[in-house]
Design an enzyme around this catalytic site. Sequence first.
Site, PDB file in Angstrom:
ATOM      1  N   ASN A  36       0.827  -1.227   0.000  1.00  0.00           N
ATOM      2  CA  ASN A  36       0.000   0.000   0.000  1.00  0.00           C
ATOM      3  C   ASN A  36       0.858   1.273   0.000  1.00  0.00           C
ATOM      4  O   ASN A  36       0.460   2.299   0.545  1.00  0.00           O
ATOM      5  CB  ASN A  36      -0.992   0.001   1.168  1.00  0.00           C
ATOM      6  CG  ASN A  36      -2.107   1.043   1.066  1.00  0.00           C
ATOM      7  OD1 ASN A  36      -2.596   1.544   2.072  1.00  0.00           O
ATOM      8  ND2 ASN A  36      -2.517   1.409  -0.131  1.00  0.00           N
ATOM      9  N   ARG A  75       1.699   0.707  -5.754  1.00  0.00           N
ATOM     10  CA  ARG A  75       0.664   0.557  -6.790  1.00  0.00           C
ATOM     11  C   ARG A  75      -0.732   0.982  -6.340  1.00  0.00           C
ATOM     12  O   ARG A  75      -1.402   1.739  -7.048  1.00  0.00           O
ATOM     13  CB  ARG A  75       0.642  -0.902  -7.281  1.00  0.00           C
ATOM     14  CG  ARG A  75       1.886  -1.294  -8.034  1.00  0.00           C
ATOM     15  CD  ARG A  75       1.997  -2.798  -8.163  1.00  0.00           C
ATOM     16  NE  ARG A  75       2.205  -3.431  -6.869  1.00  0.00           N
ATOM     17  CZ  ARG A  75       2.237  -4.729  -6.653  1.00  0.00           C
ATOM     18  NH1 ARG A  75       2.042  -5.559  -7.665  1.00  0.00           N
ATOM     19  NH2 ARG A  75       2.445  -5.216  -5.440  1.00  0.00           N
ATOM     20  N   SER A  76      -1.202   0.487  -5.193  1.00  0.00           N
ATOM     21  CA  SER A  76      -2.603   0.789  -4.842  1.00  0.00           C
ATOM     22  C   SER A  76      -2.845   2.254  -4.477  1.00  0.00           C
ATOM     23  O   SER A  76      -3.890   2.796  -4.864  1.00  0.00           O
ATOM     24  CB  SER A  76      -3.154  -0.174  -3.782  1.00  0.00           C
ATOM     25  OG  SER A  76      -2.470  -0.082  -2.572  1.00  0.00           O
TER      26      SER A  76
END
Length: 163
Positions: A11, A14-15
């Site tokens: 986290n 990418r997210s």
Amino acid sequence: MIKILFVCLGNICRSPSAEGVFRYQTNKLQNKNAGSQNLYIDSAGTAGFHVSSPPDKRAQITALKYGVNISNLRARKLSSIDFENFDYLLAMDNSNLEVMKNNCPLNNQNKLHLFMSFSENNFGVTDVPDPYYGDIEDFEKSYKIITSASYGFLKFLINKYNL
Ligand code: 4NP
């Protein structure tokens, strides 16, 4: 309200990038289209190594290059209540999808999706590549893929819910 959660491992790369890009794309749409359905957008990691950290500097720099400020986001770990609370849980790669499937109650399994399954251009990959051990070029590549998948997902929502 449609609730959407982007999920990767830490986290921090990418997210949170997907969260920022998707929010940016939906804000543009909502500015044009007053009264469109509300979206709640968040991200989380299947691992807790970086809980409370801001996104990786390289992710922040890459997003900002395209007008997306993700500096205020903070990492959190995916929790079992997320399977209840969210409508769409979008995994950045197959290994995170596997972890999610193994932890999600049967009645909510239909909420789990591979993020890339919504992308119109598949870039020859089914996973958003993890740029963490790479360099800024790898962040750029992943960001482009995220932008495409995010747009594909937004189009899917527009069709499905008449946003
Ligand atoms: P993310 O990238 O899953 O896209 O946030 C990673 C961040 C941290 C680590 C691995 C991947 N890590 O091993 O600490």
